[in-house]
Each structure stands twice: as C-alpha cells, then as structure tokens.
Enzyme design. Sequence first.
Site, PDB file in Angstrom:
ATOM      1  N   LEU A  16       0.816  -1.214   0.000  1.00  0.00           N
ATOM      2  CA  LEU A  16       0.000   0.000   0.000  1.00  0.00           C
ATOM      3  C   LEU A  16       0.853   1.269   0.000  1.00  0.00           C
ATOM      4  O   LEU A  16       0.634   2.178  -0.818  1.00  0.00           O
ATOM      5  CB  LEU A  16      -0.909  -0.020   1.238  1.00  0.00           C
ATOM      6  CG  LEU A  16      -1.716   1.235   1.518  1.00  0.00           C
ATOM      7  CD1 LEU A  16      -2.649   1.565   0.377  1.00  0.00           C
ATOM      8  CD2 LEU A  16      -2.526   1.071   2.793  1.00  0.00           C
ATOM      9  N   ALA A  17       1.828   1.361   0.905  1.00  0.00           N
ATOM     10  CA  ALA A  17       2.635   2.582   0.996  1.00  0.00           C
ATOM     11  C   ALA A  17       3.384   2.817  -0.312  1.00  0.00           C
ATOM     12  O   ALA A  17       3.448   3.942  -0.825  1.00  0.00           O
ATOM     13  CB  ALA A  17       3.618   2.476   2.163  1.00  0.00           C
ATOM     14  N   SER A  43       2.035  -7.348   2.941  1.00  0.00           N
ATOM     15  CA  SER A  43       1.155  -7.491   4.111  1.00  0.00           C
ATOM     16  C   SER A  43      -0.146  -6.720   3.917  1.00  0.00           C
ATOM     17  O   SER A  43      -1.200  -7.136   4.411  1.00  0.00           O
ATOM     18  CB  SER A  43       1.842  -6.951   5.369  1.00  0.00           C
ATOM     19  OG  SER A  43       3.027  -7.635   5.623  1.00  0.00           O
ATOM     20  N   SER A  44      -0.071  -5.571   3.213  1.00  0.00           N
ATOM     21  CA  SER A  44      -1.269  -4.717   3.076  1.00  0.00           C
ATOM     22  C   SER A  44      -2.453  -5.507   2.528  1.00  0.00           C
ATOM     23  O   SER A  44      -3.592  -5.313   2.951  1.00  0.00           O
ATOM     24  CB  SER A  44      -1.000  -3.551   2.124  1.00  0.00           C
ATOM     25  OG  SER A  44       0.291  -3.069   2.221  1.00  0.00           O
ATOM     26  N   TRP A  46      -3.223  -8.409   2.974  1.00  0.00           N
ATOM     27  CA  TRP A  46      -3.756  -9.357   3.959  1.00  0.00           C
ATOM     28  C   TRP A  46      -4.444  -8.647   5.123  1.00  0.00           C
ATOM     29  O   TRP A  46      -4.975  -9.305   6.011  1.00  0.00           O
ATOM     30  CB  TRP A  46      -2.630 -10.232   4.514  1.00  0.00           C
ATOM     31  CG  TRP A  46      -2.076 -11.203   3.524  1.00  0.00           C
ATOM     32  CD1 TRP A  46      -2.150 -11.159   2.156  1.00  0.00           C
ATOM     33  CD2 TRP A  46      -1.335 -12.393   3.833  1.00  0.00           C
ATOM     34  NE1 TRP A  46      -1.502 -12.228   1.601  1.00  0.00           N
ATOM     35  CE2 TRP A  46      -0.987 -13.007   2.612  1.00  0.00           C
ATOM     36  CE3 TRP A  46      -0.923 -13.000   5.011  1.00  0.00           C
ATOM     37  CZ2 TRP A  46      -0.262 -14.190   2.536  1.00  0.00           C
ATOM     38  CZ3 TRP A  46      -0.192 -14.177   4.947  1.00  0.00           C
ATOM     39  CH2 TRP A  46       0.137 -14.771   3.721  1.00  0.00           C
ATOM     40  N   GLY A  49      -8.758  -5.749   8.976  1.00  0.00           N
ATOM     41  CA  GLY A  49      -9.564  -4.765   9.693  1.00  0.00           C
ATOM     42  C   GLY A  49      -9.985  -3.625   8.784  1.00  0.00           C
ATOM     43  O   GLY A  49     -11.153  -3.490   8.414  1.00  0.00           O
ATOM     44  N   GLY A  50      -9.058  -2.777   8.413  1.00  0.00           N
ATOM     45  CA  GLY A  50      -9.361  -1.641   7.548  1.00  0.00           C
ATOM     46  C   GLY A  50      -8.470  -0.466   7.896  1.00  0.00           C
ATOM     47  O   GLY A  50      -7.325  -0.641   8.311  1.00  0.00           O
ATOM     48  N   GLU A 115     -12.619  -1.842  16.998  1.00  0.00           N
ATOM     49  CA  GLU A 115     -11.456  -2.673  17.306  1.00  0.00           C
ATOM     50  C   GLU A 115     -10.879  -2.245  18.640  1.00  0.00           C
ATOM     51  O   GLU A 115     -11.201  -1.177  19.173  1.00  0.00           O
ATOM     52  CB  GLU A 115     -10.414  -2.610  16.181  1.00  0.00           C
ATOM     53  CG  GLU A 115     -10.909  -3.293  14.913  1.00  0.00           C
ATOM     54  CD  GLU A 115      -9.832  -3.511  13.866  1.00  0.00           C
ATOM     55  OE1 GLU A 115      -9.399  -4.646  13.707  1.00  0.00           O
ATOM     56  OE2 GLU A 115      -9.439  -2.544  13.203  1.00  0.00           O
ATOM     57  N   HIS A 234      -0.192 -10.448  17.466  1.00  0.00           N
ATOM     58  CA  HIS A 234      -1.665 -10.445  17.345  1.00  0.00           C
ATOM     59  C   HIS A 234      -2.193 -11.633  18.143  1.00  0.00           C
ATOM     60  O   HIS A 234      -1.723 -12.754  17.973  1.00  0.00           O
ATOM     61  CB  HIS A 234      -2.082 -10.550  15.879  1.00  0.00           C
ATOM     62  CG  HIS A 234      -3.503 -10.120  15.649  1.00  0.00           C
ATOM     63  ND1 HIS A 234      -4.580 -10.835  16.121  1.00  0.00           N
ATOM     64  CD2 HIS A 234      -4.015  -9.032  15.019  1.00  0.00           C
ATOM     65  CE1 HIS A 234      -5.702 -10.199  15.781  1.00  0.00           C
ATOM     66  NE2 HIS A 234      -5.386  -9.103  15.116  1.00  0.00           N
ATOM     67  N   ARG A 280      -4.225  -4.620  22.529  1.00  0.00           N
ATOM     68  CA  ARG A 280      -3.766  -5.841  21.865  1.00  0.00           C
ATOM     69  C   ARG A 280      -2.635  -6.540  22.623  1.00  0.00           C
ATOM     70  O   ARG A 280      -2.587  -7.769  22.672  1.00  0.00           O
ATOM     71  CB  ARG A 280      -3.308  -5.481  20.449  1.00  0.00           C
ATOM     72  CG  ARG A 280      -3.116  -6.667  19.570  1.00  0.00           C
ATOM     73  CD  ARG A 280      -2.860  -6.253  18.148  1.00  0.00           C
ATOM     74  NE  ARG A 280      -4.081  -5.894  17.459  1.00  0.00           N
ATOM     75  CZ  ARG A 280      -4.131  -5.541  16.179  1.00  0.00           C
ATOM     76  NH1 ARG A 280      -3.026  -5.465  15.472  1.00  0.00           N
ATOM     77  NH2 ARG A 280      -5.280  -5.241  15.604  1.00  0.00           N
ATOM     78  N   HIS A 339       2.986  -9.875  14.256  1.00  0.00           N
ATOM     79  CA  HIS A 339       2.005  -9.324  13.322  1.00  0.00           C
ATOM     80  C   HIS A 339       2.465  -8.008  12.717  1.00  0.00           C
ATOM     81  O   HIS A 339       2.257  -7.757  11.540  1.00  0.00           O
ATOM     82  CB  HIS A 339       0.695  -9.140  14.090  1.00  0.00           C
ATOM     83  CG  HIS A 339      -0.422  -8.553  13.292  1.00  0.00           C
ATOM     84  ND1 HIS A 339      -0.974  -9.197  12.209  1.00  0.00           N
ATOM     85  CD2 HIS A 339      -1.122  -7.387  13.422  1.00  0.00           C
ATOM     86  CE1 HIS A 339      -1.959  -8.456  11.706  1.00  0.00           C
ATOM     87  NE2 HIS A 339      -2.056  -7.341  12.408  1.00  0.00           N
ATOM     88  N   ARG A 374       0.878  -0.448  18.623  1.00  0.00           N
ATOM     89  CA  ARG A 374       0.085   0.216  17.581  1.00  0.00           C
ATOM     90  C   ARG A 374      -1.412   0.031  17.824  1.00  0.00           C
ATOM     91  O   ARG A 374      -1.872  -1.077  18.104  1.00  0.00           O
ATOM     92  CB  ARG A 374       0.445  -0.392  16.226  1.00  0.00           C
ATOM     93  CG  ARG A 374      -0.296   0.184  15.046  1.00  0.00           C
ATOM     94  CD  ARG A 374       0.110  -0.552  13.788  1.00  0.00           C
ATOM     95  NE  ARG A 374      -0.200  -1.965  13.915  1.00  0.00           N
ATOM     96  CZ  ARG A 374      -1.216  -2.562  13.323  1.00  0.00           C
ATOM     97  NH1 ARG A 374      -2.011  -1.877  12.525  1.00  0.00           N
ATOM     98  NH2 ARG A 374      -1.426  -3.852  13.492  1.00  0.00           N
TER      99      ARG A 374
HETATM  100  C1  SIN Z   1      -7.070  -7.107  12.607  1.00  0.00           C
HETATM  101  O1  SIN Z   1      -7.897  -7.011  11.723  1.00  0.00           O
HETATM  102  O2  SIN Z   1      -7.252  -7.696  13.661  1.00  0.00           O
HETATM  103  C2  SIN Z   1      -5.725  -6.506  12.385  1.00  0.00           C
HETATM  104  C3  SIN Z   1      -5.842  -5.076  12.133  1.00  0.00           C
HETATM  105  C4  SIN Z   1      -4.525  -4.432  12.351  1.00  0.00           C
HETATM  106  O3  SIN Z   1      -3.553  -5.113  12.616  1.00  0.00           O
HETATM  107  O4  SIN Z   1      -4.477  -3.208  12.301  1.00  0.00           O
END
Ligand code: SIN
Length: 523
Positions: A16-17, A43-44, A46, A49-50, A115, A234, A280, A339, A374
């Site tokens: 993405l970046a 990774s992007s 995959w 979340g969003g 989240e 994660h 997290r 993660h 994060r």
């Molecule tokens: C997730 O969807 O649990 C991961 C989202 C993230 O790592 O920002």
Amino acid sequence: MSPIETGRVIIVGAGLAAQYAALKLAPRPVLMISPEALGTGASSAWAQGGVAAAMDPADSADAHARDTVTAGAGTVDPGVAASVTAEARDHILDLIGLGTPFDRTANGGYVLSREAAHSFARVVRVQGDQAGAEIMRALTAQVREADHIQVLEGVTATGLEVSGGRVTGVAVARCDRGQSASITLRGTAVLLAGGGSGGLYALTTNPPRIRGQVIGMAARAGAQIADAEFVQFHPTAMACGLDPAPLATEALRGEGATLVNRQGERFMLDAHPDADLAPRDIVARAVYAQTQAGLAPALDTRPALGAKILTDFPAVAAACQQAGLDPVTQVIPVAAAAHYHMGGVATDADGASTLPGLWACGEVASTGLHGANRLASNGLLEALVYGRRCARAIDAALPAPTVAAPVTLPDLPAAQTPNPALVARLRQAMTDGAGVIRTADGLNRTLTEIAAIEAAQPGCETLKNMTATATLIAAAALMRRESRGAHFRSDFPHPDGATGIRSLMTLTDALAIRATMTRKEPA
Ligand code: SIN
C-alpha cells in the site's frame, strides 16, 4: 557488472505505501521493485480490519489521536498522532476516488468496525474483512495504468549503495527462479516501502517474504533504526498448523466474539476491564499464557455471529475452510503471533531517514505514531499518510522531472538464497528469546544464535539483511530494562515511568551489544 543509471525514483516494495507513493509522485518517473506479481505478497493485501479514521460526525480526529497515544504506552509522539489522525479523512476520500468500495450505510454514512482500544467504532472496512485486499486491488489497477510507473516484478532488493554518505542506488536481484547475483540501480532518490519483520518469528501472520530484509538493508547502509524492540503480537492468529498463520480479525471481537479456553472459561474477563477488547498487547499476553499452560485458547464466534461469519468475514471463513474448521459449529483455536513491527527506519515528518537520499514509509518506517503498541488499523493509515508525504518531499528535493527510459535488467548469474534450515533456526530463536515474554537470558541466547546463523552462510546478502534486523530487535529489547506495551520483560515487569523514551540504534551499536553476548558464551 556496471551499475544501471536511471532518472527514476526507485521504490523498494509494492504494498500500500509503495503503490500510493508511486501514484502521488506523478508525473515523475518511478521504478517499483516488486518481488511478487504486483499487488500480491505484501502485508497490506492481507490486512483484514481496515483503515482507522474518524468518519462518523460524532467522532473526531482528536479522539482518534488520544486513543493512539494511550495505546502506545507512553512512547507515541503526540504531534505525529495529531497530524496523522487529522489527515485520515482526506485519505479515505482519496481511496474512494481511486476505486475502493468502502462499506456504506443506507443513509450514505460508513459502516465502521470496532477494534480494541478505540473509544469509538472508527475502522472503515470493505465487505467485513476485505479492506486490505480491496484497497490493493484498486491501487494496483491504477498503478498498472500509470504511464510514469515502471514495475519490475520478480525482482528483490538486496542492499543499498552509499556514496559520500548519501544513498545513491539499490542493489537488486532476480528472485522469480531462485536468486540471481545483484546489480546496482542508480536512481534520483530511494524510497523504502518493503514491509516489516513478522516473518523473522516462527509464528507470524505476515506473508512469507516479509522477514525484516528491508529494515536490515537500511541498517546495513548506516541508517538509524528506531524502536526496534517493539514488535506487536496479534492475539488471534489461527493456531491450525499453517505457516503463515491466518488472521482472525479483531473486528470479530468487535462484533461480540469471545476468547475461551478448553475449560470454557472466558479468561479475558479477569484480565482487563475491557475484556476481549483490551489493548492488543494485553490480550496477546493472556492468550500466550493460556497456550503455555496447555489450555488451548480459542475464539468463539458462534453466539455473536453464527452462520453470518461465512458471509460477513469471507477471509476468515476461507482460512477456516483451509484449516479444516467449521466456525459455525466449532471454536477457532488461536495463538499470539508476530504481526506488526512498530520499530523500523527512523524517519522525520516527511519520511526522510537519517541518510540523505533515503526515505521510508509504511511498516518499514518508524515515524513515532505507534509507540510501543500500535492502535488497531492505524497501520494502513500511516502507510497512506507517509506514502503521500514521502512523495511530496522527494518531489520537492529533486530538480524538475524529465522523461526516463524503462529499465531492463540484464541476465544475471545465480547467487545464494538463504539456507532454509538457517532461516528456520533464526525464526525459532526469535520466537524463543525475543517473543511475547522476554528475559535478559533469553535475549542473550537469541543474540548468540543470530551470530552463529549469520556466520554459517556469510555469502548470502538476503540472510544478512534478516540477521541485521533480528540483531536490532534483540539488542534493543535487551537494552530496554522495563516492560512497555508490546515489549514485556518478565525480569523487569513494570514500565519505568508513565512515559518512555524511544530507542534509537544503529546496526553498529546493536552488533557491539551482540559481540558482548557472544564473548560470554563458553568456548
Ligand atoms: C485485525 O484485523 O485484527 C488486524 C488489524 C490491524 O492489525 O491493524
């Protein structure tokens, strides 16, 4: 072989970046280095979340910034958090313009996921868990159409060329059939956007190629690395024997799914007032403790979602099917897995590294946004914000763009690929000593093992990039004699004050620490 000179900005990476920065550099000629077919392997794609963004009128960028600072456990730069969250809305609108079909409500608002550690439901999503895949699909289509971007697919970066203290080029090798020898490409500027380090661990949610190589090549060139010790685990990677471990997105817990163990206990109820939606790092340590105690932690989506998981979370449903699980009738076994790397190439507000000529954005960079932990879905946001900032800063630093011919790589002889047995040893050493729970003894053993692995295949540049990053993570973790966010030392279990100091280290510093450990080992 003589270097190839090009009038293009060289971008290492294709997630993405990288793609967003490449588009924003228009009309300046760009050369992207993509190990896999464009749009795959990063990774992007995959990310389930969003993108976190205050899109609800009742939410605010200030509240988003506050949550970011709180989650980061005293090491987020508040100015960075304020400026990044303030830009979030603009990037969501931009992504829509570029073709991303974010989920909308009947009245024209956004469907927003909840989240962990967010005080508001503010994660902009696509079809439940398809955000990363759909954003990448939209950007990849734009990049393929863009006349100013040349993509070299099946090519990987192996090192940086530095001349007179300035980064002047990138050594690249073909990687579509084994690995070739490297050749240097000299461009007008170099932007690193090649992902993080999760695959340096035996259990990870990251794509197979993401193993700290790009941070490692920056470190080997002399760039400062910030916060290397802060690796996010994660809590709900699927423990189903697959490598990489598929992710069961945190948004499932946002929808009411709960963590249970083999005795049916909801162990998060006693662990934190926010229970399953605790920060997290806290959930990851609780899951890890359950695994270590043989209590088989699992995610139970059945009461909250039932059969809706199949339609509302298609990526999770597909991974369950691959693992032979039926989430409508069974719990999903989970484990804490590497993660996201909060640490990386230290950058300023424009994404400039400490080496002239070198910029970095996305997970490879450490901007000060994430601190020690994060906030969920701030990763894609940071990639967007700094992708565009890097593009603008690079453009401002260079003379007016000129036309540049496409680059053609010559045939290159074969070279060494990392020995798979050594890579497996490295990943196990990181999980054992630099994982969820760390101690000085464990980190010392890991540093000694990294040195031995590096010495076992001295001719392999890619392995050296991996061991450089592994060394930085373990050395910085050894030096941080406290616990903070995702970095937990059982021999120093408390934070040293409410706010922490970000770590800054060069590879030379980290190697000096490693050499001390190696000398302590019995002959
Ligand atoms: C997730 O969807 O649990 C991961 C989202 C993230 O790592 O920002």
